[in-house]
Design a protein around this motif. Structure first.
Motif, PDB file in Angstrom:
ATOM      1  N   GLN A 247      56.558  -5.272  17.698  1.00 55.97           N
ATOM      2  CA  GLN A 247      57.555  -4.367  17.135  1.00 55.97           C
ATOM      3  C   GLN A 247      57.708  -4.586  15.635  1.00 55.97           C
ATOM      4  OE1 GLN A 247      59.037  -1.742  18.115  1.00 55.97           O
ATOM      5  NE2 GLN A 247      60.315  -1.528  16.279  1.00 55.97           N
ATOM      6  N   ALA A 248      57.705  -5.849  15.200  1.00 54.97           N
ATOM      7  CA  ALA A 248      57.799  -6.144  13.766  1.00 54.97           C
ATOM      8  C   ALA A 248      56.603  -5.564  13.026  1.00 54.97           C
ATOM      9  CB  ALA A 248      57.879  -7.651  13.543  1.00 54.97           C
ATOM     10  N   HIS A 249      55.428  -5.644  13.629  1.00 53.37           N
ATOM     11  CA  HIS A 249      54.225  -5.089  13.013  1.00 53.37           C
ATOM     12  C   HIS A 249      54.335  -3.565  12.907  1.00 53.37           C
ATOM     13  CE1 HIS A 249      50.046  -4.915  11.774  1.00 53.37           C
ATOM     14  NE2 HIS A 249      49.796  -4.047  12.737  1.00 53.37           N
ATOM     15  N   ASN A 250      54.845  -2.929  13.953  1.00 46.41           N
ATOM     16  CA  ASN A 250      55.033  -1.476  13.914  1.00 46.41           C
ATOM     17  C   ASN A 250      55.986  -1.074  12.795  1.00 46.41           C
ATOM     18  OD1 ASN A 250      53.364  -1.237  16.127  1.00 46.41           O
ATOM     19  ND2 ASN A 250      55.023  -0.918  17.598  1.00 46.41           N
ATOM     20  N   GLU A 251      57.046  -1.851  12.615  1.00 47.43           N
ATOM     21  CA  GLU A 251      58.013  -1.545  11.565  1.00 47.43           C
ATOM     22  C   GLU A 251      57.401  -1.736  10.179  1.00 47.43           C
ATOM     23  OE1 GLU A 251      61.729  -3.569  12.157  1.00 47.43           O
ATOM     24  OE2 GLU A 251      61.849  -2.960  14.266  1.00 47.43           O
ATOM     25  N   ALA A 252      56.545  -2.732  10.039  1.00 37.92           N
ATOM     26  CA  ALA A 252      55.888  -2.961   8.752  1.00 37.92           C
ATOM     27  C   ALA A 252      54.943  -1.813   8.409  1.00 37.92           C
ATOM     28  CB  ALA A 252      55.125  -4.284   8.782  1.00 37.92           C
ATOM     29  N   ILE A 253      54.221  -1.308   9.409  1.00 41.33           N
ATOM     30  CA  ILE A 253      53.319  -0.176   9.187  1.00 41.33           C
ATOM     31  C   ILE A 253      54.121   1.058   8.776  1.00 41.33           C
ATOM     32  CG2 ILE A 253      51.740   1.430  10.325  1.00 41.33           C
ATOM     33  CD1 ILE A 253      50.746  -0.901  12.007  1.00 41.33           C
ATOM     34  N   ALA A 254      55.257   1.278   9.451  1.00 45.87           N
ATOM     35  CA  ALA A 254      56.087   2.438   9.139  1.00 45.87           C
ATOM     36  C   ALA A 254      56.673   2.354   7.735  1.00 45.87           C
ATOM     37  CB  ALA A 254      57.213   2.559  10.167  1.00 45.87           C
TER      38      ALA A 254
ATOM     39  N   GLY B 188      53.782   0.976   1.804  1.00 52.03           N
ATOM     40  CA  GLY B 188      53.744   0.039   0.693  1.00 52.03           C
ATOM     41  C   GLY B 188      52.481  -0.795   0.684  1.00 52.03           C
ATOM     42  N   SER B 189      52.419  -1.778  -0.193  1.00 56.07           N
ATOM     43  CA  SER B 189      51.257  -2.651  -0.311  1.00 56.07           C
ATOM     44  C   SER B 189      51.213  -3.614   0.872  1.00 56.07           C
ATOM     45  CB  SER B 189      51.332  -3.450  -1.614  1.00 56.07           C
ATOM     46  OG  SER B 189      52.417  -4.361  -1.573  1.00 56.07           O
ATOM     47  N   GLN B 190      50.082  -4.301   1.014  1.00 58.40           N
ATOM     48  CA  GLN B 190      49.958  -5.262   2.102  1.00 58.40           C
ATOM     49  C   GLN B 190      50.977  -6.381   1.961  1.00 58.40           C
ATOM     50  OE1 GLN B 190      47.871  -5.091   4.884  1.00 58.40           O
ATOM     51  NE2 GLN B 190      49.265  -6.724   5.502  1.00 58.40           N
ATOM     52  N   ALA B 191      51.209  -6.819   0.734  1.00 55.82           N
ATOM     53  CA  ALA B 191      52.196  -7.865   0.494  1.00 55.82           C
ATOM     54  C   ALA B 191      53.591  -7.402   0.900  1.00 55.82           C
ATOM     55  CB  ALA B 191      52.181  -8.286  -0.972  1.00 55.82           C
ATOM     56  N   ASP B 192      53.915  -6.152   0.574  1.00 56.06           N
ATOM     57  CA  ASP B 192      55.223  -5.602   0.947  1.00 56.06           C
ATOM     58  C   ASP B 192      55.356  -5.512   2.466  1.00 56.06           C
ATOM     59  OD1 ASP B 192      55.947  -5.335  -1.686  1.00 56.06           O
ATOM     60  OD2 ASP B 192      55.342  -3.222  -1.825  1.00 56.06           O
TER      61      ASP B 192
ATOM     62  N   VAL C 238      58.087  -7.261   5.029  1.00 50.58           N
ATOM     63  CA  VAL C 238      58.860  -6.475   5.991  1.00 50.58           C
ATOM     64  C   VAL C 238      58.668  -7.024   7.397  1.00 50.58           C
ATOM     65  CG1 VAL C 238      59.054  -4.212   7.113  1.00 50.58           C
ATOM     66  CG2 VAL C 238      58.873  -4.361   4.620  1.00 50.58           C
ATOM     67  N   GLU C 239      57.427  -7.343   7.744  1.00 46.89           N
ATOM     68  CA  GLU C 239      57.134  -7.838   9.090  1.00 46.89           C
ATOM     69  C   GLU C 239      57.840  -9.163   9.347  1.00 46.89           C
ATOM     70  OE1 GLU C 239      53.236  -8.808  11.912  1.00 46.89           O
ATOM     71  OE2 GLU C 239      53.064  -7.517  10.143  1.00 46.89           O
ATOM     72  N   HIS C 240      57.808 -10.062   8.363  1.00 50.53           N
ATOM     73  CA  HIS C 240      58.452 -11.360   8.537  1.00 50.53           C
ATOM     74  C   HIS C 240      59.963 -11.201   8.696  1.00 50.53           C
ATOM     75  CE1 HIS C 240      59.346 -15.585   8.202  1.00 50.53           C
ATOM     76  NE2 HIS C 240      60.155 -15.339   7.185  1.00 50.53           N
ATOM     77  N   SER C 241      60.559 -10.364   7.865  1.00 50.72           N
ATOM     78  CA  SER C 241      62.000 -10.141   7.961  1.00 50.72           C
ATOM     79  C   SER C 241      62.366  -9.455   9.276  1.00 50.72           C
ATOM     80  CB  SER C 241      62.480  -9.278   6.784  1.00 50.72           C
ATOM     81  OG  SER C 241      62.267  -9.922   5.555  1.00 50.72           O
ATOM     82  N   ALA C 242      61.514  -8.534   9.705  1.00 47.56           N
ATOM     83  CA  ALA C 242      61.796  -7.790  10.932  1.00 47.56           C
ATOM     84  C   ALA C 242      61.830  -8.704  12.149  1.00 47.56           C
ATOM     85  CB  ALA C 242      60.757  -6.691  11.127  1.00 47.56           C
ATOM     86  N   VAL C 243      60.970  -9.714  12.182  1.00 47.10           N
ATOM     87  CA  VAL C 243      60.947 -10.645  13.316  1.00 47.10           C
ATOM     88  C   VAL C 243      62.322 -11.277  13.498  1.00 47.10           C
ATOM     89  CG1 VAL C 243      60.054 -12.864  14.119  1.00 47.10           C
ATOM     90  CG2 VAL C 243      58.482 -11.145  13.243  1.00 47.10           C
ATOM     91  N   GLN C 244      62.877 -11.796  12.419  1.00 49.77           N
ATOM     92  CA  GLN C 244      64.191 -12.442  12.504  1.00 49.77           C
ATOM     93  C   GLN C 244      65.289 -11.430  12.845  1.00 49.77           C
ATOM     94  OE1 GLN C 244      63.873 -15.682  12.410  1.00 49.77           O
ATOM     95  NE2 GLN C 244      61.728 -15.376  11.864  1.00 49.77           N
ATOM     96  N   GLU C 245      65.194 -10.237  12.269  1.00 53.53           N
ATOM     97  CA  GLU C 245      66.192  -9.210  12.543  1.00 53.53           C
ATOM     98  C   GLU C 245      66.159  -8.785  14.014  1.00 53.53           C
ATOM     99  OE1 GLU C 245      65.558  -5.978   9.913  1.00 53.53           O
ATOM    100  OE2 GLU C 245      65.933  -7.146   8.085  1.00 53.53           O
TER     101      GLU C 245
END
Length: 230
Positions: free
Chosen positions: A157-164, A167-171, A175-182
């Motif tokens: 789910q965090a990966h899906n949110e990062a794709i959505a 932005g750049s790969q770094a961005d 997002v993915e790291h923050s989404a995991v905790q959220e």
């Protein structure tokens, strides 16, 4: 008895044209033809659902209920070795695809007010929150009681949110790291009253997904007694 059961399933799939039977037949007695029949059946139902909603014959609530059932059949068809309830992230993605297809349906004029209602369900924040809620519901219902299962779903789910987020790969990595905790915090906040037994796998998953410096027992964590600011 197995032959009788299979014949009954074949009858329901081919004569009664039951979509659930087509999917079950493809899962339990696989052949390329049966898989194709089930996939075609799902596709046809999605087209019919879109036409009925856009033609004013279904309410938004009815659309969502039927879209969830189509999403379930889609996940069951592809996730042969498991149950749909243990794949909430995949269910959420399939549900979203059905709604997108309904929104893009252009066979007939559509009431702008109806289209606007559906558009609200496709807003990025709503899609994200709906997926997180489906994940939390699956966990507290006991479908993700093993830490590894929960970890897989949270990471997906965090990966899906990062794709959505694009932005750049770094961005996207941030997002993915923050989404995991959220997501883990969101699941914790959704705990129903009287359920404590599932907190252990949730806590284990939380610990396994933290970076070393984020764990309280790591010297670089602000709460550790050896931290320079401690």
């Amino acid at each position: 008895m197995q032959i009788v059961a299979q014949l009954g399933l074949i009858f329901r799939a081919t004569v009664l044209n039951q979509l659930s039977a087509k999917v079950q037949l493809a899962r339990c007695h696989y052949s390329p033809a049966r898989f194709t029949a089930a996939l075609t059946g799902i596709n046809n139902r999605e087209v019919q659902l879109a036409a009925r909603f856009n033609g004013g014959r279904l309410s938004l609530d009815q659309l969502q209920r039927q879209a969830r059932e189509l999403a379930r059949q889609d996940v069951l068809l592809y996730e042969i070795d498991t149950q749909a309830d243990s794949r909430p992230t995949e269910l959420a993605s399939a549900f979203h695809r059905v709604l997108v297809r309904t929104h893009l349906h252009t066979d007939r004029p559509v009431d702008p007010a109806v289209k606007q209602q559906l558009k609200g369900l496709l807003a990025p924040d709503h899609v994200r929150n709906q997926a997180r809620l489906m994940l939390a519901d699956a966990f507290w219902a006991g479908h993700l009681s093993e830490p590894l299962e929960l970890r897989r779903q949270v990471m997906k789910q965090a990966h899906n949110e990062a794709i959505a987020a694009q932005g750049s790969q770094a961005d996207r990595d941030l997002v993915e790291h923050s989404a995991v905790q959220e997501i883990l915090s969101f699941i914790t906040a959704q705990q129903p009253d009287g359920i404590e037994a599932l907190r252990m796998p949730l806590q284990r998953t939380l610990q396994s997904l933290q970076l070393p410096s984020e764990r309280p027992d790591h010297p670089d964590h602000p709460d550790h007694p050896d931290h320079p600011r401690g």
